[in-house]
Design a protein around this motif. Structure first.
Motif, short mmCIF file in Angstrom:
data_model
loop_
_atom_site.label_atom_id
_atom_site.label_comp_id
_atom_site.label_asym_id
_atom_site.label_seq_id
_atom_site.Cartn_x
_atom_site.Cartn_y
_atom_site.Cartn_z
N UNK A 1 0.85 -1.18 0.00
CA UNK A 1 0.00 0.00 0.00
C UNK A 1 0.90 1.23 0.00
N UNK A 2 0.73 2.09 -0.99
CA UNK A 2 1.53 3.30 -1.13
C UNK A 2 0.65 4.51 -0.80
N UNK A 3 1.12 5.37 0.10
CA UNK A 3 0.40 6.61 0.42
C UNK A 3 1.08 7.74 -0.33
N UNK A 4 0.32 8.43 -1.19
CA UNK A 4 0.86 9.49 -2.04
C UNK A 4 0.00 10.75 -1.90
N UNK A 5 0.48 11.85 -2.44
CA UNK A 5 -0.22 13.13 -2.34
C UNK A 5 -0.51 13.70 -3.71
N UNK A 6 -1.78 14.06 -3.96
CA UNK A 6 -2.12 14.72 -5.21
C UNK A 6 -1.58 16.15 -5.26
N UNK B 1 5.08 14.05 -7.17
CA UNK B 1 6.45 13.58 -7.41
C UNK B 1 7.08 12.95 -6.18
N UNK B 2 6.50 13.16 -5.00
CA UNK B 2 7.07 12.59 -3.78
C UNK B 2 6.71 11.13 -3.65
N UNK B 3 7.64 10.34 -3.11
CA UNK B 3 7.42 8.89 -3.01
C UNK B 3 6.43 8.50 -1.93
N UNK B 4 6.34 9.27 -0.85
CA UNK B 4 5.39 8.98 0.21
C UNK B 4 5.81 7.81 1.08
N UNK B 5 4.81 7.12 1.65
CA UNK B 5 5.03 6.00 2.56
C UNK B 5 4.63 4.69 1.87
N UNK B 6 5.46 3.67 2.04
CA UNK B 6 5.13 2.34 1.54
C UNK B 6 4.85 1.44 2.73
N UNK B 7 3.68 0.82 2.72
CA UNK B 7 3.29 -0.15 3.75
C UNK B 7 3.30 -1.52 3.10
N UNK B 8 4.07 -2.43 3.66
CA UNK B 8 4.17 -3.77 3.07
C UNK B 8 4.62 -4.75 4.14
N UNK B 9 4.79 -5.99 3.73
CA UNK B 9 5.29 -7.01 4.66
C UNK B 9 6.79 -6.97 4.80
N UNK B 10 7.44 -6.10 4.06
CA UNK B 10 8.89 -6.00 4.10
C UNK B 10 9.28 -4.60 4.56
N UNK B 11 10.13 -4.54 5.53
CA UNK B 11 10.60 -3.24 6.01
C UNK B 11 11.94 -3.40 6.68
N UNK B 12 12.67 -2.31 6.86
CA UNK B 12 13.98 -2.41 7.49
C UNK B 12 13.87 -2.88 8.94
N UNK B 13 14.73 -3.78 9.34
CA UNK B 13 14.74 -4.27 10.72
C UNK B 13 15.60 -3.33 11.55
N UNK B 14 14.94 -2.44 12.28
CA UNK B 14 15.67 -1.43 13.06
C UNK B 14 15.59 -1.69 14.55
N UNK B 15 15.00 -2.82 14.96
CA UNK B 15 14.93 -3.14 16.37
C UNK B 15 13.88 -2.31 17.09
N UNK B 16 13.89 -2.34 18.45
CA UNK B 16 12.91 -1.58 19.23
C UNK B 16 13.00 -0.08 18.92
N UNK B 17 11.85 0.53 18.69
CA UNK B 17 11.87 1.93 18.27
C UNK B 17 10.47 2.54 18.35
N UNK B 18 10.38 3.76 18.86
CA UNK B 18 9.15 4.54 18.75
C UNK B 18 9.16 5.20 17.38
N UNK B 19 8.08 5.00 16.64
CA UNK B 19 8.05 5.53 15.27
C UNK B 19 7.09 6.69 15.08
N UNK B 20 6.18 6.91 16.01
CA UNK B 20 5.24 8.02 15.84
C UNK B 20 4.55 8.32 17.17
#
Length: 870
Positions: A291-296, A300-319
């Motif tokens: 799922x790609x979140x983009x802006x009309x 041209x901006x890439x936005x956010x990609x939601x998928x089953x694959x993401x960087x493994x950054x360990x424990x982290x507050x993200x938002x």
């Protein structure tokens, strides 16, 4: 699954802002052409035009109340919005939309002939917005050389049948199943060059009736269609380019989240991030469709990609997220301790009333849960019945309005040792409930609603204020606005008067500067409110003598809350008629009332005790009485001036005692007054106060004036809805017509002067500590207390380098020996050096008037700008 053309499907959902103008539809055309050029087959899912669903909700409310003439007016508004867009698109709106309008009118007729609207009727009416917008869109795409076929989403999306759900849920918040649909794929394969366009938000049930997927359900529709088509990906096109570490409308320093997995995105959506609807994540996860979140606004901006694959950054507050308008239910009883089945019993009560519980915390004698209005109908009658039934098992009470502030991320429990400093932001705040998700994806705090914005800003500053970009965290919102979607230069007076301001700062710094033209314009707006017979300026906002003299010349009176303010008004405006002055103190000594009567000004009391214990002071005098309506309004708890937690006003139940004290003193009540807070943008607030005060005036037959207070909201930098003066004028006009025997008074303060004032301050030092940058000024919370006191947000610019692009992010701080001496967190500035002049905007109200000499530092002086030469 690929269509016959061999191109993989991509489902593109476009939200309300993305389908409401010609410019946005041109962006949609380019998105379609880009996908086709890159070998994909786009399938479009569109929302209603921005604001139309709200208009349709209003139409349903009007039909329920049978208010004469109101439904037709709302129908005309809806028609005109679509006709105007059709004209902008070059589409014959009447021809394209006549069928849908006719169906809407038939529903209105049916509802008026019944006791509706029922949930079935409401669903059919609310579906009209999507049906209208997609009809226009299909016509426009075809006119642009993209053969488009309009599809009715109700033909393909079927709601699951659950007879145990109440009708409201069945029709207004239905669920669908998602699965591959070979039949749909085969049907669409027949015309590989066609662009297919359908509706979000709507589906059908087994009886072929229209049902809705809940407000915001277009995202969910897109996810279901992606599953049916076995799409390569889903794109959600909205007005922001992705998910952020905080709502960028509230926290402009929020960072773009480049990649999230499905669980993290689900948690963010559930806990208040409104870019994605929570229900859209389950179909995406189940079918592993990214799922790609983009802006009309910035395609041209890439936005956010939601998928089953993401960087493994360990424990982290993200938002940091916040969800407002929450109702908490607290259930107390010692009987639950070691009692079998207590929770089963009380939750059966919630189920019986069709209510879905969100968060829950338990102890030996208490269970507290939250109810989210997105998932529940929190009508007062339903909540009253809920409490009645719960009280068979426990002592139940409602706590509202609340908000849920959440830390969202991964493996939150592993970070507990690092979270301690962050929890200090909750010091002296009432926390009703704390939960830590079993999934280890969030930790949430239920707090009073008015605290949510400040807590989010402070938590965000601690976790993300100085974080550098990496694989997860992208640029700040401010940086994206600068680089991707440059905004128009705001039309503010201080840009035009820059040179004059710089000269004043060279002469003396720090300094408050006021523009008389802005004060004049705002006062004329208030004086233009036809139903208001007299306006009084709330002197506490800004008592500068030149401000007072200017407003006196514009015809305003003055509202004073202390003897010092009375002195200032009569010193600044010699010869002022005392009838143009109100004295409205709080917990004042008897001598203050006596002095005010001696001056001949109007006097307001807000307590029975002064009258009862000092009747001689009030003997023979005319009085106003300040009433507490019971519910405050405004942008922060500390500026809400009604309700049990506020010290102001007499509750209606005490008016009988007050009347007896008035009669005993030989005084006469000639007016009633109510003021509920500051920063209010709901135009109906003041009309409601007119009705309330008029209903209470029967206690006092000599009442001739109703004072509805002030608190008119001032535009702010966080994108909140501005106050609509035309709507306010109309609402007050209707209220005045209902009670023509009374004069209406109003007492605006901040609205008249806030935008007219700026604070100029000189940069003394800059500092960098690791990734943290600071810009220090020659003044701070001693001149401007609002950021420290309320967490107020003021725009800050480098006036010396106003036209240079931003290049640094820094906290703007003052010289006061307090950690809280911060005028702005994470502000984007051009390269800033000692000697530069910074400008803090919208400080004309409660800036200089609240300044202090803490640390024995002198606050900023004040000066009124000379009018510009003609």
């Amino acid at each position: 699954m690929m269509p016959a053309s061999g191109r993989p499907w991509v489902v593109c959902k476009f939200g309300g802002t993305s389908v409401s103008s010609r410019a946005r539809w041109d962006t949609i055309v380019e998105v379609v052409r880009t996908h086709r050029a890159e070998g994909r087959a786009p399938f479009l899912v569109c929302s209603a035009l921005q604001g139309i669903s709200d208009q349709l909700e209003a139409l349903c409310a009007q039909l329920a109340s049978a208010e004469p003439g109101a439904p037709e007016s709302t129908l005309n508004t809806i028609r005109e919005r679509h006709r105007a867009l059709g004209q902008d698109l070059g589409v014959e709106a009447e021809a394209v939309l006549s069928g849908e309008f006719a169906r809407l009118e038939r529903w209105v007729d049916e509802i008026q002939a019944t006791d509706g609207p029922s949930p079935r009727q409401r669903a059919a009416v609310l579906a009209t917005g999507e049906l209208l917008s997609t009809r226009l869109g299909a016509a426009y795409l075809s006119a642009q050389g993209l053969p488009a076929e309009w599809l009715d989403a109700r033909e393909f999306l079927r709601a699951t049948d659950d007879p145990h759900l109440p009708p409201r849920r069945q029709y207004l918040a239905a669920n669908c199943t998602s699965h591959a649909d070979p039949g749909l794929q085969a049907r669409l394969a027949d015309a590989p060059e066609t662009v297919y366009l359908t509706q979000g938000f709507i589906a059908s049930n087994a009886l072929d009736e229209t049902v809705l997927l809940g407000r915001g359900g277009s995202d969910t529709s897109a996810a279901h269609f992606a599953a049916k088509l076995e799409a390569e990906r889903t794109e959600v096109w909205t007005d922001v380019p992705g998910l952020f570490t905080a709502n960028p409308g509230e926290v402009p320093s929020g960072r773009l989240l480049r990649r999230l997995d499905y669980d993290e995105a689900q948690e963010l959506a559930t806990m208040g991030a409104r870019v994605l609807h929570p229900r859209c994540l389950d179909p995406a996860r189940r079918h592993q469709i990214p799922l790609h979140v983009r802006s009309t606004e910035a395609p041209s901006l890439d936005g956010t990609i939601v998928s089953g694959e993401g960087p493994d950054v360990g424990p982290q507050v993200k938002a940091i997220s916040a969800k407002t308008d929450i109702t908490a239910v607290s259930m107390d009883t010692l009987g639950m301790w070691q009692e079998v089945g207590f929770l089963a019993d009380v939750f059966q009560v919630f189920k019986h009333h069709g209510l879905s519980v969100d968060l829950m915390a338990t102890s030996e004698s208490n269970v507290t849960v939250t109810l989210d209005p997105v998932a529940n109908a929190l009508d007062p009658d339903i909540l009253d019945r809920l409490l009645h039934d719960l009280n068979r098992y426990c002592d139940a009470e409602l706590i509202d309005p609340c908000a849920i502030v959440s830390l969202v991320g991964r493996h939150i429990r592993s970070l507990l040792s690092e979270l301690g400093p962050a929890f200090e932001v909750f010091d002296e705040q009432k926390v009703h409930l704390v939960t830590q998700a079993a999934s280890d994806l969030n930790m949430s705090f239920v707090v009073d609603e008015d605290q949510a914005s400040r807590l989010v800003r402070e938590l965000h500053a601690q976790f993300f204020g100085h974080r550098a970009p990496d694989a997860v965290f992208g640029p700040r919102w401010q940086e994206l606005v600068e680089d991707g979607t440059p905004e128009e230069t705001p039309d503010v007076w201080w840009r035009e008067r820059r040179e004059a301001l710089l000269r004043l700062a060279d002469d003396e710094s720090p300094r408050y500067v006021y523009d008389p033209e802005v004060v004049t314009a705002r006062s004329d707006e208030v004086q233009g409110l036809g139903p208001i017979d007299q306006s009084f300026y709330a002197v506490k906002a800004n008592p500068h003598p030149e401000v007072l003299r200017l407003l006196e010349r514009r015809g305003l009176g003055f509202e004073c809350v202390s003897p010092g303010e009375l002195d200032r008004v009569f010193e600044a405006c010699p010869g002022l008629d005392p009838a143009r002055v109100l004295f409205q103190p709080n917990f004042a000594a008897p001598a203050e009332y006596a002095d005010a009567f001696e001056r001949g000004v109007h006097v307001t009391v807000d307590n029975v005790q002064p009258l009862a214990e000092h009747p001689d002071v009030f003997a023979g005098e005319e009085l106003f009485v300040r009433v507490d309506p019971g519910q405050g309004e405004g942008h922060h708890r500390k500026v809400r001036t009604a309700g049990a937690q506020s010290k102001f006003g007499v509750v209606p139940d005490d008016l009988g005692r007050l009347r007896a004290a008035v009669d005993q003193a030989g005084a006469t009540v000639v007016g009633l007054h109510a003021h509920v807070g500051s920063g209010i943008t709901d135009e109906s607030t003041w009309a409601g106060l007119v009705d309330l005060l008029a209903s209470l005036a029967a206690e006092f037959p000599a009442v001739r004036a109703l004072n509805v207070g002030g608190g008119l909201g001032v535009p702010n930098a966080s994108g909140g809805r501005p106050l609509d003066l035309d709507a306010l004028d109309a609402a007050l006009g209707k209220a005045a017509a209902r009670h023509p025997q009374y004069d209406l008074w109003m007492e605006p303060g901040r609205y008249l002067v806030a935008e007219a004032g700026v604070l100029l301050a000189r940069v003394t030092q800059t500092k960098t500590k690791d990734a943290a940058a600071y810009v220090g000024l020659d003044t701070g919370m001693n001149s401007l207390l609002r950021p420290a006191l309320y967490g107020a947000h003021h725009e800050i610019v480098n006036l010396s380098r106003l036209d240079e692009p931003p290049a640094m992010t820094a906290d703007v701080v003052g010289p006061v020996c307090e950690t809280g001496d911060v005028l702005g967190h994470d502000r984007r500035l051009p390269p800033t050096e000692p000697g530069d002049t910074l400008l803090v905007a919208t400080t004309g109200a409660y800036g200089a008037s609240m300044s202090n000499r803490y640390n024995l530092r002198e606050p900023a002086s004040e000066v009124m700008l000379a009018p510009e030469p003609a």
